[in-house]
Design an enzyme around this catalytic site. Structure first.
Site, PDB file in Angstrom:
ATOM      1  CB  THR A  16      -0.890   0.019   1.264  1.00 60.26           C
ATOM      2  OG1 THR A  16      -1.784  -1.069   1.169  1.00 60.26           O
ATOM      3  CG2 THR A  16      -1.668   1.304   1.395  1.00 60.26           C
ATOM      4  CG  ASP A  59      -1.350  -6.908  -2.515  1.00 59.99           C
ATOM      5  OD1 ASP A  59      -2.256  -6.065  -2.513  1.00 59.99           O
ATOM      6  OD2 ASP A  59      -1.190  -7.749  -1.596  1.00 59.99           O
ATOM      7  CB  SER A  60       2.969  -8.158   0.890  1.00 61.76           C
ATOM      8  OG  SER A  60       1.913  -8.093   1.805  1.00 61.76           O
ATOM      9  CB  SER A  61      -1.749 -11.010  -1.166  1.00 62.68           C
ATOM     10  OG  SER A  61      -2.224  -9.869  -0.531  1.00 62.68           O
ATOM     11  CG  ASP A  92      -2.327  -7.721   3.323  1.00 67.32           C
ATOM     12  OD1 ASP A  92      -2.704  -6.974   4.250  1.00 67.32           O
ATOM     13  OD2 ASP A  92      -2.896  -7.761   2.214  1.00 67.32           O
ATOM     14  CB  THR A 274      -1.186 -21.661  21.103  1.00 63.22           C
ATOM     15  OG1 THR A 274      -2.495 -21.212  21.495  1.00 63.22           O
ATOM     16  CG2 THR A 274      -0.201 -20.514  21.294  1.00 63.22           C
ATOM     17  CD  GLN A 275      -7.028 -22.287  16.728  1.00 62.61           C
ATOM     18  OE1 GLN A 275      -8.003 -21.637  17.107  1.00 62.61           O
ATOM     19  NE2 GLN A 275      -7.142 -23.476  16.163  1.00 62.61           N
ATOM     20  CB  CYS A 276      -3.553 -18.136  22.518  1.00 64.09           C
ATOM     21  SG  CYS A 276      -4.871 -19.078  23.236  1.00 64.09           S
TER      22      CYS A 276
HETATM   23  N1  ASP Z   1      -2.435  -5.690   0.354  1.00 64.53           N
HETATM   24  C1  ASP Z   1      -1.398  -4.811   0.804  1.00 64.53           C
HETATM   25  C2  ASP Z   1      -0.111  -5.602   0.896  1.00 64.53           C
HETATM   26  O1  ASP Z   1       0.148  -6.233   1.859  1.00 64.53           O
HETATM   27  C3  ASP Z   1      -1.765  -4.194   2.097  1.00 64.53           C
HETATM   28  C4  ASP Z   1      -0.735  -3.238   2.669  1.00 64.53           C
HETATM   29  O2  ASP Z   1       0.279  -2.922   2.110  1.00 64.53           O
HETATM   30  O3  ASP Z   1      -0.965  -2.748   3.755  1.00 64.53           O
HETATM   31  O4  ASP Z   1       0.658  -5.591   0.003  1.00 64.53           O
END
Ligand code: ASP
Length: 349
Positions: A16, A59-61, A92, A274-276
């Site tokens: 972003t 995009d880091s996804s 992300d 753990t999920q915690c």
């Molecule tokens: N989707 C974006 C990413 O991780 C979100 C961000 O940058 O905050 O690349």
């Protein structure tokens, strides 16, 4: 008096922080020069900044181990020429990248600070400006050198492999539940030096092998045998991270333990996380984790899921076919990712 200006390498990967809107209104990554257009102040600092960007801005996804290797390679190739490194990254998966880099760099003696923003830098209310400037200041600081991979976000500097993204809305998007922040930015940046990793004695070593043949199985009440088996029977699976309840608990039904046993019999390394958000796995504190302990599931103590996933990939990639070495290192503290007073024997890792 030392008049030499410190030098920082700013590495842009996407996210972003460097995004603009296309005609449809969707956010798309843009090129590095725009960072300087958006932040002309960067030319006026008392340290020198050079910049690089990944061949492909993402995009880091879309992050993968190949990009981690690209980022690490840029840092490695420029390591001697700079005092610190700032990596601009999407929020992300920032905690995964920070964790992966922390494992890749053994004997790190210079700061690597990751940062990003919740609003694009070009927007009036963007949090990116503050985040970049603080990250650069920390990475270029002559008096305080943090020999770690960290994340700076909204006035806090966190150990990278302890961090988790906790908000898709607030500027305060990251947290580190099991380890205090390493510094806080107010009028001054206040460093908590006693929390830093020690300055290493040995030379830098960068390991770049990751094994992606792992899976994460998040448990939930009512999970079916078919779901568990489909994960456990993933072809060629080498490592399995199970996200369990509370202090590392899971169903005690036979079908569940049998499925894990099947995985272990096939040579899969099983890691219990753990999920915690806060606290730790304590194998055998409850009956509901004793069977897992008995069959050889490894407890992840207070490691984050991001650090667990990247550590599993890193160790499997670094020690191919040497399961005992992977198992032995998983539960030990390699880079401050786990609260364990353990040492790995002299061998390189
Ligand atoms: N989707 C974006 C990413 O991780 C979100 C961000 O940058 O905050 O690349």
């Amino acid at each position: 008096m030392n008049n030499r200006k410190n030098k920082v390498l700013l590495i842009y990967t996407g996210g972003t922080i460097g995004m603009v809107q296309d005609e449809s209104g969707a956010l798309q990554p843009f090129a590095m020069e725009r960072i300087y257009d958006a932040l002309p102040l960067l030319h006026r600092t008392n340290y020198l900044i050079d910049s690089r960007q990944l061949d492909r801005i993402i995009d880091s996804s879309n992050m993968t181990p190949e990009f981690w290797v690209d980022i690490a390679t840029i840092i490695e190739q420029n390591y001697d020429d700079y005092d610190g490194f700032v990596v601009l990254h999407g929020t992300d998966t920032m905690a995964y990248t920070a964790s992966a880099l922390s494992f890749m760099f053994k004997n790190l003696s210079k700061p690597i600070v990751l940062t990003g923003s919740q609003l694009p830098l070009g927007m009036l209310r963007s949090d990116g400006r503050e985040n970049i400037i603080c990250a650069l200041e920390i990475a270029s600081c002559q008096q305080v050198v943090i020999p770690e991979v960290t994340i700076f976000f909204e006035s806090h500097l966190y150990r990278g492999n302890r961090s988790t993204k906790v908000s898709a809305e607030n500027f305060d998007a990251f947290s580190s539940f099991n380890y205090p922040s390493l510094a806080t930015a107010g009028i001054n940046i206040s460093y908590k030096k006693h929390l830093f990793m020690p300055m290493p004695a040995g030379a830098l070593k960068v390991r770049k092998c990751f094994d992606r043949r792992i899976a994460v199985l998040k448990l939930f009440p009512g999970i079916t045998p078919a779901t568990v088996q489909s994960v456990v029977r993933t072809p060629d699976l080498q490592g399995l991270v199970i996200e369990t309840f509370g202090s590392g608990n899971a169903p005690t039904e036979h079908w569940f333990i049998d499925a894990l046993q099947e995985a272990l019999d096939n040579g899969v390394i099983v890691f219990n996380v753990t999920q915690c958000k806060a606290g730790a796995v304590q194998m055998c504190q409850y009956q509901a984790s004793c069977d897992m302990d008995r069959i050889g599931v490894i407890g992840g103590h207070d490691i984050t899921i991001e650090a667990a996933v990247t550590k599993m990939m890193y160790l499997l990639g670094s020690f191919p076919g040497q399961r005992d070495k992977v198992r032995d290192r998983l539960w030990k503290n390699l880079r401050g990712e786990i609260s364990m007073e353990t040492e790995v024997d002299g061998e390189d890792f």
